[in-house]
Design a protein around this motif. Sequence first.
Motif, PDB file in Angstrom:
ATOM      1  N   LYS A   1       0.858  -1.180   0.000  1.00 13.32           N
ATOM      2  CA  LYS A   1       0.000   0.000   0.000  1.00 13.32           C
ATOM      3  C   LYS A   1       0.901   1.238   0.000  1.00 13.32           C
ATOM      4  O   LYS A   1       1.754   1.380   0.873  1.00 13.32           O
ATOM      5  CB  LYS A   1      -0.897  -0.021   1.236  1.00 13.32           C
ATOM      6  CG  LYS A   1      -2.043   0.936   1.168  1.00 13.32           C
ATOM      7  CD  LYS A   1      -3.064   0.444   0.193  1.00 13.32           C
ATOM      8  CE  LYS A   1      -4.408   1.054   0.476  1.00 13.32           C
ATOM      9  NZ  LYS A   1      -5.384   0.668  -0.483  1.00 13.32           N
ATOM     10  N   LEU A   2       0.732   2.125  -0.986  1.00 14.67           N
ATOM     11  CA  LEU A   2       1.538   3.333  -1.077  1.00 14.67           C
ATOM     12  C   LEU A   2       0.881   4.467  -0.299  1.00 14.67           C
ATOM     13  O   LEU A   2      -0.319   4.428  -0.010  1.00 14.67           O
ATOM     14  CB  LEU A   2       1.716   3.732  -2.544  1.00 14.67           C
ATOM     15  CG  LEU A   2       2.360   2.673  -3.449  1.00 14.67           C
ATOM     16  CD1 LEU A   2       2.416   3.177  -4.887  1.00 14.67           C
ATOM     17  CD2 LEU A   2       3.746   2.312  -2.959  1.00 14.67           C
ATOM     18  N   ALA A   3       1.659   5.482   0.048  1.00 15.46           N
ATOM     19  CA  ALA A   3       1.168   6.608   0.847  1.00 15.46           C
ATOM     20  C   ALA A   3      -0.004   7.325   0.186  1.00 15.46           C
ATOM     21  O   ALA A   3      -0.876   7.854   0.875  1.00 15.46           O
ATOM     22  CB  ALA A   3       2.309   7.588   1.113  1.00 15.46           C
ATOM     23  N   ASP A   4      -0.054   7.330  -1.147  1.00 15.29           N
ATOM     24  CA  ASP A   4      -1.139   8.032  -1.841  1.00 15.29           C
ATOM     25  C   ASP A   4      -2.401   7.181  -1.992  1.00 15.29           C
ATOM     26  O   ASP A   4      -3.344   7.559  -2.666  1.00 15.29           O
ATOM     27  CB  ASP A   4      -0.673   8.534  -3.205  1.00 15.29           C
ATOM     28  CG  ASP A   4      -0.267   7.414  -4.154  1.00 15.29           C
ATOM     29  OD1 ASP A   4      -0.445   6.218  -3.817  1.00 15.29           O
ATOM     30  OD2 ASP A   4       0.238   7.734  -5.252  1.00 15.29           O
TER      31      ASP A   4
END
Length: 167
Positions: A48-51
């Motif tokens: 899961k990426l920060a964005d």
Amino acid sequence: VTAHAKNWAGASPVSLGFETPDPVTGTVLWGLKAGGRRYGRGQTAALKLADGRTYVRMTVRMEEDFPSEGLLCSMHFPAAAMTGGSVKDEKGVSHAFPAQQKELFVYTGRPRRLEFDLPKVSRRFAIDFTGWTNTALQDDRKWAQSFSLRIHLTGGGTLKAGETYET
């Protein structure tokens, strides 16, 4: 995400020997096995990426030569969520997910991006690839109540010892 090694012509069934996923890293380790031998080690990771986007990567490192018709990974989506929706390819052409199975493939191509519109579940999302990638959206309802996005790592030929394949 599932990995498949196609070896339809070979006498040995191919398995991927999945191990328990690591919930912290989102990684699953697996081995490419046939006839009781392991030919390679693989890893599938979903991060899961920060964005808010999810980054999925599949890698396999071959330990021995393996004659194969190809190596691919696939993502499975429930048919109930997909029917009535569509996917738009990189050329802007929309391909419908039919209510009843008509053809085996909804889409085949080499996109850099696929955009999904699923009104039944009020979802729109896109899948971006790192480069032009051989893909197929398959209607699996002959076997299961799902559609699968098949992402090809390699085409036919021998997967060579010491080589790494990834998508």
